[in-house]
Design an enzyme around this catalytic site. Structure first.
Site, PDB file in Angstrom:
ATOM      1  N   GLN A 119       0.845  -1.193   0.000  1.00 29.91           N
ATOM      2  CA  GLN A 119       0.000   0.000   0.000  1.00 29.91           C
ATOM      3  C   GLN A 119       0.886   1.250   0.000  1.00 29.91           C
ATOM      4  OE1 GLN A 119      -3.450  -0.550   3.029  1.00 29.91           O
ATOM      5  NE2 GLN A 119      -1.894  -2.022   3.646  1.00 29.91           N
ATOM      6  N   ASN A 120       2.186   1.040   0.178  1.00 28.90           N
ATOM      7  CA  ASN A 120       3.123   2.148   0.295  1.00 28.90           C
ATOM      8  C   ASN A 120       3.475   2.726  -1.078  1.00 28.90           C
ATOM      9  OD1 ASN A 120       3.024   1.366   2.939  1.00 28.90           O
ATOM     10  ND2 ASN A 120       5.030   0.370   2.937  1.00 28.90           N
ATOM     11  N   ASP A 122       6.271   4.543  -1.301  1.00 30.07           N
ATOM     12  CA  ASP A 122       7.746   4.670  -1.322  1.00 30.07           C
ATOM     13  C   ASP A 122       8.337   3.522  -2.141  1.00 30.07           C
ATOM     14  OD1 ASP A 122       7.479   3.266   1.893  1.00 30.07           O
ATOM     15  OD2 ASP A 122       8.561   2.280   0.266  1.00 30.07           O
ATOM     16  N   HIS A 137      -1.393   1.238  -4.427  1.00 31.65           N
ATOM     17  CA  HIS A 137      -1.758   2.649  -4.230  1.00 31.65           C
ATOM     18  C   HIS A 137      -0.813   3.600  -4.970  1.00 31.65           C
ATOM     19  CE1 HIS A 137      -4.156   1.613  -0.347  1.00 31.65           C
ATOM     20  NE2 HIS A 137      -4.826   1.332  -1.445  1.00 31.65           N
ATOM     21  N   SER A 206      -2.592  -0.920   9.506  1.00 36.83           N
ATOM     22  CA  SER A 206      -3.651  -0.785  10.524  1.00 36.83           C
ATOM     23  C   SER A 206      -4.941  -1.446  10.082  1.00 36.83           C
ATOM     24  CB  SER A 206      -3.912   0.703  10.785  1.00 36.83           C
ATOM     25  OG  SER A 206      -4.382   1.315   9.572  1.00 36.83           O
ATOM     26  N   ASN A 230       2.664  -6.945  13.175  1.00 39.25           N
ATOM     27  CA  ASN A 230       2.462  -5.505  13.362  1.00 39.25           C
ATOM     28  C   ASN A 230       3.018  -5.083  14.715  1.00 39.25           C
ATOM     29  OD1 ASN A 230       1.070  -3.377  11.762  1.00 39.25           O
ATOM     30  ND2 ASN A 230       0.095  -2.986  13.743  1.00 39.25           N
ATOM     31  N   ALA A 248       8.761  -4.406  12.824  1.00 42.09           N
ATOM     32  CA  ALA A 248       8.871  -5.183  11.578  1.00 42.09           C
ATOM     33  C   ALA A 248      10.296  -5.686  11.352  1.00 42.09           C
ATOM     34  CB  ALA A 248       8.431  -4.315  10.402  1.00 42.09           C
TER      35      ALA A 248
HETATM   36  C1  BV8 Z   1     -11.748   2.633  -3.301  1.00 44.42           C
HETATM   37  C2  BV8 Z   1      -1.857   6.587  -1.259  1.00 44.42           C
HETATM   38  C3  BV8 Z   1     -13.462   1.973  -4.858  1.00 44.42           C
HETATM   39  C4  BV8 Z   1      -1.776   8.063  -1.125  1.00 44.42           C
HETATM   40  C5  BV8 Z   1      -3.642   5.743   0.170  1.00 44.42           C
HETATM   41  C6  BV8 Z   1     -15.473   0.134   2.675  1.00 44.42           C
HETATM   42  C7  BV8 Z   1     -15.731   0.530   3.953  1.00 44.42           C
HETATM   43  C8  BV8 Z   1     -15.359   1.828   4.363  1.00 44.42           C
HETATM   44  C9  BV8 Z   1     -14.714   2.722   3.495  1.00 44.42           C
HETATM   45  C10 BV8 Z   1     -14.461   2.311   2.229  1.00 44.42           C
HETATM   46  C11 BV8 Z   1     -14.852   1.030   1.811  1.00 44.42           C
HETATM   47  N1  BV8 Z   1     -14.478   0.897   0.529  1.00 44.42           N
HETATM   48  C12 BV8 Z   1     -13.885   2.062   0.109  1.00 44.42           C
HETATM   49  C13 BV8 Z   1     -13.856   2.931   1.129  1.00 44.42           C
HETATM   50  C14 BV8 Z   1     -13.287   4.285   1.092  1.00 44.42           C
HETATM   51  C15 BV8 Z   1     -11.770   4.344   1.327  1.00 44.42           C
HETATM   52  C16 BV8 Z   1     -11.468   3.858   2.718  1.00 44.42           C
HETATM   53  O1  BV8 Z   1     -11.102   2.726   2.920  1.00 44.42           O
HETATM   54  N2  BV8 Z   1     -11.592   4.796   3.672  1.00 44.42           N
HETATM   55  C17 BV8 Z   1     -11.217   4.470   5.056  1.00 44.42           C
HETATM   56  C18 BV8 Z   1     -10.385   5.606   5.618  1.00 44.42           C
HETATM   57  C19 BV8 Z   1     -12.415   4.182   5.867  1.00 44.42           C
HETATM   58  N3  BV8 Z   1     -11.042   3.563   0.342  1.00 44.42           N
HETATM   59  C20 BV8 Z   1     -10.779   4.139  -0.867  1.00 44.42           C
HETATM   60  O2  BV8 Z   1     -11.145   5.253  -1.172  1.00 44.42           O
HETATM   61  C21 BV8 Z   1      -9.964   3.305  -1.844  1.00 44.42           C
HETATM   62  N4  BV8 Z   1     -10.598   3.299  -3.127  1.00 44.42           N
HETATM   63  O3  BV8 Z   1     -12.283   2.041  -2.409  1.00 44.42           O
HETATM   64  O4  BV8 Z   1     -12.198   2.667  -4.600  1.00 44.42           O
HETATM   65  C22 BV8 Z   1     -13.191   0.462  -4.897  1.00 44.42           C
HETATM   66  C23 BV8 Z   1     -13.833  -0.414  -4.020  1.00 44.42           C
HETATM   67  C24 BV8 Z   1     -13.603  -1.803  -4.112  1.00 44.42           C
HETATM   68  C25 BV8 Z   1     -12.690  -2.339  -5.015  1.00 44.42           C
HETATM   69  C26 BV8 Z   1     -12.068  -1.427  -5.837  1.00 44.42           C
HETATM   70  C27 BV8 Z   1     -12.303  -0.004  -5.748  1.00 44.42           C
HETATM   71  C28 BV8 Z   1      -8.554   3.918  -2.101  1.00 44.42           C
HETATM   72  C29 BV8 Z   1      -7.763   3.983  -0.847  1.00 44.42           C
HETATM   73  C30 BV8 Z   1      -6.316   4.388  -1.164  1.00 44.42           C
HETATM   74  C31 BV8 Z   1      -5.987   5.760  -0.631  1.00 44.42           C
HETATM   75  N5  BV8 Z   1      -4.556   6.023  -0.758  1.00 44.42           N
HETATM   76  N6  BV8 Z   1      -2.327   5.990  -0.009  1.00 44.42           N
HETATM   77  C32 BV8 Z   1      -0.674   8.505  -0.188  1.00 44.42           C
HETATM   78  O5  BV8 Z   1       0.150   7.678   0.215  1.00 44.42           O
HETATM   79  O6  BV8 Z   1      -0.651   9.712   0.078  1.00 44.42           O
HETATM   80  S1  BV8 Z   1      -4.199   4.978   1.625  1.00 44.42           S
HETATM   81  C33 BV8 Z   1      -2.880   5.014   2.785  1.00 44.42           C
HETATM   82  O7  BV8 Z   1      -3.449   4.652   4.021  1.00 44.42           O
HETATM   83  C34 BV8 Z   1      -1.834   3.951   2.571  1.00 44.42           C
HETATM   84  O8  BV8 Z   1      -1.513   3.738   1.245  1.00 44.42           O
HETATM   85  C35 BV8 Z   1      -2.480   2.723   3.162  1.00 44.42           C
HETATM   86  O9  BV8 Z   1      -3.141   2.028   2.213  1.00 44.42           O
HETATM   87  C36 BV8 Z   1      -3.535   3.253   4.031  1.00 44.42           C
HETATM   88  C37 BV8 Z   1      -3.452   2.636   5.376  1.00 44.42           C
HETATM   89  O10 BV8 Z   1      -2.326   2.993   5.966  1.00 44.42           O
HETATM   90  P1  BV8 Z   1      -1.346   1.901   6.625  1.00 44.42           P
HETATM   91  O11 BV8 Z   1      -0.334   1.580   5.599  1.00 44.42           O
HETATM   92  O12 BV8 Z   1      -2.079   0.791   7.247  1.00 44.42           O
HETATM   93  O13 BV8 Z   1      -0.718   2.868   7.704  1.00 44.42           O
HETATM   94  P2  BV8 Z   1      -1.346   3.307   9.105  1.00 44.42           P
HETATM   95  O14 BV8 Z   1      -0.595   4.517   9.501  1.00 44.42           O
HETATM   96  O15 BV8 Z   1      -2.831   3.341   9.075  1.00 44.42           O
HETATM   97  O16 BV8 Z   1      -0.940   2.076  10.056  1.00 44.42           O
HETATM   98  C38 BV8 Z   1       0.425   1.794  10.252  1.00 44.42           C
HETATM   99  C39 BV8 Z   1       0.471   0.508  11.071  1.00 44.42           C
HETATM  100  O17 BV8 Z   1       1.846   0.143  11.220  1.00 44.42           O
HETATM  101  C40 BV8 Z   1      -0.113   0.668  12.489  1.00 44.42           C
HETATM  102  O18 BV8 Z   1      -0.953  -0.432  12.763  1.00 44.42           O
HETATM  103  C41 BV8 Z   1       1.134   0.644  13.392  1.00 44.42           C
HETATM  104  O19 BV8 Z   1       0.887  -0.015  14.606  1.00 44.42           O
HETATM  105  C42 BV8 Z   1       2.108  -0.181  12.565  1.00 44.42           C
HETATM  106  N7  BV8 Z   1       3.524   0.132  12.823  1.00 44.42           N
HETATM  107  C43 BV8 Z   1       4.075   1.324  13.108  1.00 44.42           C
HETATM  108  N8  BV8 Z   1       5.423   1.200  13.262  1.00 44.42           N
HETATM  109  C44 BV8 Z   1       5.712  -0.131  13.024  1.00 44.42           C
HETATM  110  C45 BV8 Z   1       4.492  -0.808  12.727  1.00 44.42           C
HETATM  111  N9  BV8 Z   1       4.448  -2.133  12.457  1.00 44.42           N
HETATM  112  C46 BV8 Z   1       5.621  -2.815  12.509  1.00 44.42           C
HETATM  113  N10 BV8 Z   1       6.838  -2.224  12.765  1.00 44.42           N
HETATM  114  C47 BV8 Z   1       6.916  -0.906  13.038  1.00 44.42           C
HETATM  115  N11 BV8 Z   1       8.105  -0.352  13.317  1.00 44.42           N
END
Ligand code: BV8
Length: 279
Positions: A119-120, A122, A137, A206, A230, A248
């Site tokens: 999903q990254n 980078d 993504h 997450s 995670n 990680a």
């Molecule tokens: C879409 C690119 C239609 C840009 C990103 C169903 C239900 C509810 C909502 C929706 C749904 N379907 C669609 C939606 C809407 C929406 C959505 O999900 N909204 C959410 C907020 C509710 N989704 C969309 O709009 C998607 N498009 O659905 O199109 C469709 C439907 C079906 C099939 C096809 C199409 C598009 C979403 C993409 C958006 N773009 N990124 C940019 O980078 O600027 S999303 C972005 O956040 C990331 O790419 C990633 O995907 C996402 C989640 O982030 P994570 O990577 O999980 O990061 P996060 O910070 O949340 O968590 C980090 C985790 O790491 C934590 O748990 C932490 O504990 C852990 N961690 C931290 N340090 C460490 C660690 N783990 C291990 N070691 C460490 N050291």
């Protein structure tokens, strides 16, 4: 193949996989692995995650920088947000870490099919030598032309004023998937999750963003075993067969060693067991 047959086949596969987690036959039919990575895998490389207290979304509102509406409303602000991340990505201090390298090693050594879906945006997986990768993504170091749809490398700031290398239009946007936009490679990913995945592993995500957050369930529904790696428990932890929590850079290399040791050993046994056919 009619529904009934399909279900019984999936059921059959399910039984033998569940009983013997991870062990689904050595050598040529070693398990298919699908690994989903999120921002957590790049945290120890110095890149902020999205939702952690010091994450990106704590500093800026998603609605202002990561939606098509935001780009239409204030393109300069959106371009500046991605320019800053693109420049940070080229900071020599930002390098792939042990987790990225371990997954690249796994893709080279595992006797079965491997796919890393990130999903990254980078490029740390690639810089670690990852050969089995899909950016669902998009990619920060690429631009997409709104005039001719050409995708081209773009490694610096200043995307707003740059011309498309294919049609020369000054109409370039970051080649990333914004909220409300269709993720990339969905057909290929769906195909892997439903037919070549015996072990699904989520690393550093997450599980709050869809459709990626639904991949574990899809794989599980098709007989795969699921594992969460995670830093801390997530909203999806309970839906995984197994979860390990910690950094990680510790969890991923340990898990990769386990898988390689197991399946390379099994593959060797199988070769030993297969009577050599002398022409
Ligand atoms: C879409 C690119 C239609 C840009 C990103 C169903 C239900 C509810 C909502 C929706 C749904 N379907 C669609 C939606 C809407 C929406 C959505 O999900 N909204 C959410 C907020 C509710 N989704 C969309 O709009 C998607 N498009 O659905 O199109 C469709 C439907 C079906 C099939 C096809 C199409 C598009 C979403 C993409 C958006 N773009 N990124 C940019 O980078 O600027 S999303 C972005 O956040 C990331 O790419 C990633 O995907 C996402 C989640 O982030 P994570 O990577 O999980 O990061 P996060 O910070 O949340 O968590 C980090 C985790 O790491 C934590 O748990 C932490 O504990 C852990 N961690 C931290 N340090 C460490 C660690 N783990 C291990 N070691 C460490 N050291």
């Amino acid at each position: 193949m009619d529904q009934q047959k399909q279900q019984s086949r999936a059921q059959g596969r399910q039984e033998d996989r569940r009983e013997t987690p991870g062990i689904v036959g050595p050598g040529s039919n070693a398990p298919g692995l699908v690994i989903l990575t999120g921002a957590g895998i790049s945290r120890e490389s110095g890149l902020a995650t999205f939702r952690d207290p010091d994450g990106l979304w704590a500093k800026v509102r998603v609605e202002d920088v990561a939606t098509p509406q935001a780009f239409a409303r204030d393109p300069a602000r959106v371009q500046a947000f991605y320019d800053a991340r693109r420049v940070q990505l080229r900071d020599p201090a930002i390098q792939p870490n042990a987790a990225h390298h371990a997954l690249a090693h796994l893709a080279r050594e595992h006797p079965g099919p491997v796919l890393v879906v990130t999903q990254n945006v980078d490029d740390l997986h690639e810089r670690a030598g990852q050969s089995r990768l899909l950016h669902m993504h998009g990619e920060l170091a690429k631009a997409r032309c709104l005039n001719c749809n050409e995708v081209s490398p773009f490694e610096r700031a200043g995307l707003a004023g740059a011309s498309c290398p294919a049609c020369s239009a000054k109409a370039l946007r970051p080649h990333v998937v914004w909220f409300g936009e269709m993720p990339l490679h969905m057909d290929e990913i769906e195909c892997w999750l439903t037919s070549s995945c015996s072990l699904f592993v989520a690393v550093g995500t997450s599980g709050q963003v869809h459709p990626a957050a639904g991949f574990a369930e899809t794989a599980r529904a098709h007989g795969a075993r699921t594992l969460e790696l995670n830093l801390e428990p997530t909203e999806l932890t309970r839906s995984f067969d197994e979860a390990r929590h910690g950094p990680a850079t510790e969890l991923v290399p340990a898990w990769v060693d386990e898988v390689i040791r197991l399946h390379v050993a099994l593959a060797t046994d199988e070769q030993a067991a297969t009577p050599a056919t002398h022409d």
